[in-house]
Design an enzyme around this catalytic site. Structure first.
Site, mmCIF file in Angstrom:
data_model
loop_
_atom_site.group_PDB
_atom_site.id
_atom_site.type_symbol
_atom_site.label_atom_id
_atom_site.label_comp_id
_atom_site.label_asym_id
_atom_site.label_seq_id
_atom_site.Cartn_x
_atom_site.Cartn_y
_atom_site.Cartn_z
ATOM 1 N N GLY A 44 38.421 38.782 41.329
ATOM 2 C CA GLY A 44 38.277 39.888 42.264
ATOM 3 C C GLY A 44 39.017 41.103 41.740
ATOM 4 C CB CYS A 58 47.813 39.640 42.076
ATOM 5 S SG CYS A 58 47.230 41.329 42.316
ATOM 6 C CG HIS A 98 44.254 38.892 46.637
ATOM 7 N ND1 HIS A 98 45.354 38.190 46.172
ATOM 8 C CD2 HIS A 98 44.089 39.914 45.758
ATOM 9 C CE1 HIS A 98 45.823 38.777 45.086
ATOM 10 N NE2 HIS A 98 45.068 39.823 44.805
ATOM 11 C CD GLU A 99 40.523 41.420 45.250
ATOM 12 O OE1 GLU A 99 41.142 42.478 45.044
ATOM 13 O OE2 GLU A 99 40.662 40.408 44.536
ATOM 14 C CG HIS A 147 44.790 44.613 45.928
ATOM 15 N ND1 HIS A 147 45.990 44.901 45.316
ATOM 16 C CD2 HIS A 147 44.373 43.435 45.393
ATOM 17 C CE1 HIS A 147 46.291 43.921 44.460
ATOM 18 N NE2 HIS A 147 45.324 43.020 44.495
HETATM 19 O O1 GNR Z 1 41.803 36.734 39.657
HETATM 20 C C1 GNR Z 1 42.355 36.544 40.743
HETATM 21 N N1 GNR Z 1 42.534 35.269 41.179
HETATM 22 C C2 GNR Z 1 42.956 34.954 42.448
HETATM 23 C C3 GNR Z 1 43.337 33.646 42.695
HETATM 24 C C4 GNR Z 1 43.745 33.274 43.952
HETATM 25 C C5 GNR Z 1 43.783 34.186 44.973
HETATM 26 C C6 GNR Z 1 43.420 35.505 44.744
HETATM 27 C C7 GNR Z 1 42.998 35.890 43.490
HETATM 28 S S1 GNR Z 1 42.514 37.530 43.222
HETATM 29 C C8 GNR Z 1 42.875 37.683 41.519
HETATM 30 C C9 GNR Z 1 42.384 39.020 41.003
HETATM 31 C C10 GNR Z 1 43.110 40.141 41.697
HETATM 32 O O2 GNR Z 1 44.260 40.420 41.499
HETATM 33 N N2 GNR Z 1 42.455 40.783 42.609
HETATM 34 O O3 GNR Z 1 43.053 41.757 43.301
HETATM 35 NI NI NI Z 2 45.158 41.278 43.309
#
Ligand code: GNR
Ligand code: NI
Length: 179
Positions: A46, A91, A133-134, A137
């Site tokens: 992501g 992340c 998670h995104e 951000h």
């Molecule tokens: O690549 C990513 N792996 C991930 C693994 C577990 C929970 C969230 C993520 S998101 C991360 C990429 C990222 O930092 N997206 O903002």
């Molecule tokens: Ni992230």
């Protein structure tokens, strides 16, 4: 297409709240293509636009095994959250750090797609984790904010170490991804 540099914790620009996209146009689609290329190259599952210092509410994801299911969400919103689940997160903006985070288990999402069309769908599992998670951000929030102050301090040290190691390593052997 372009691979864009990813901002890293504790960069203050990761703390800005991204702005809603008013019109989905060719420039939006170009940015989405660049975000996807940057995400796949990292590699990650992501990426939020403000991780590459573009303060717009756009996220891209691909949680498929084969890395053949790109998804772009514009102005994403959580309409509903159900249940709780803890899972390990990493992340791209906090390289080298992996910690357990508790999130909603099932979510309902509203967003626009890359053509500007309205989307509404349910998500669970890794997709639900990644969307939450995104969206964090886009709000200027990082997964380390959920950790204890001690663990956050350790994360900061670990990122510095990663950055130092990267600076002394030849480019082709660099491995920074967390996917
Ligand atoms: O690549 C990513 N792996 C991930 C693994 C577990 C929970 C969230 C993520 S998101 C991360 C990429 C990222 O930092 N997206 O903002
Ligand atoms: Ni992230």
């Amino acid at each position: 297409m372009a691979i864009l540099p990813i901002l890293e914790f504790p960069d203050e620009r990761l703390r800005k709240k991204a702005k809603p996209v008013a019109t989905v146009d060719a420039a939006t689609r170009q940015l989405i293509d660049d975000l996807l290329e940057t995400m796949y190259a990292a590699p990650g599952i992501g990426l939020a636009a403000n991780q590459v210092n573009v303060q717009q509410r756009i996220i891209v994801l691909d949680v498929s095994e084969e890395k053949n299911a790109p998804l772009a969400l514009i102005n994403p919103e959580l309409l509903d959250k159900q249940g709780q689940e803890e899972s390990d997160e990493g992340c791209l903006s906090v390289p080298g750090v992996y910690e357990k985070v508790r999130r909603a288990e099932k979510i309902r999402v509203r967003a626009l797609d890359r053509e500007g069309g309205a989307l509404e769908f349910d998500a669970e599992g890794l997709l639900a984790v990644c969307i939450q998670h995104e969206i964090d951000h886009l709000e200027g929030k990082l997964f380390v904010d959920y950790l204890s102050p001690l663990k956050r301090q350790l994360a900061r040290k670990k990122v510095r170490k990663e950055q130092r190691q990267r600076a002394t390593q030849p480019e082709p052997t660099r491995l920074r991804g967390v996917a």
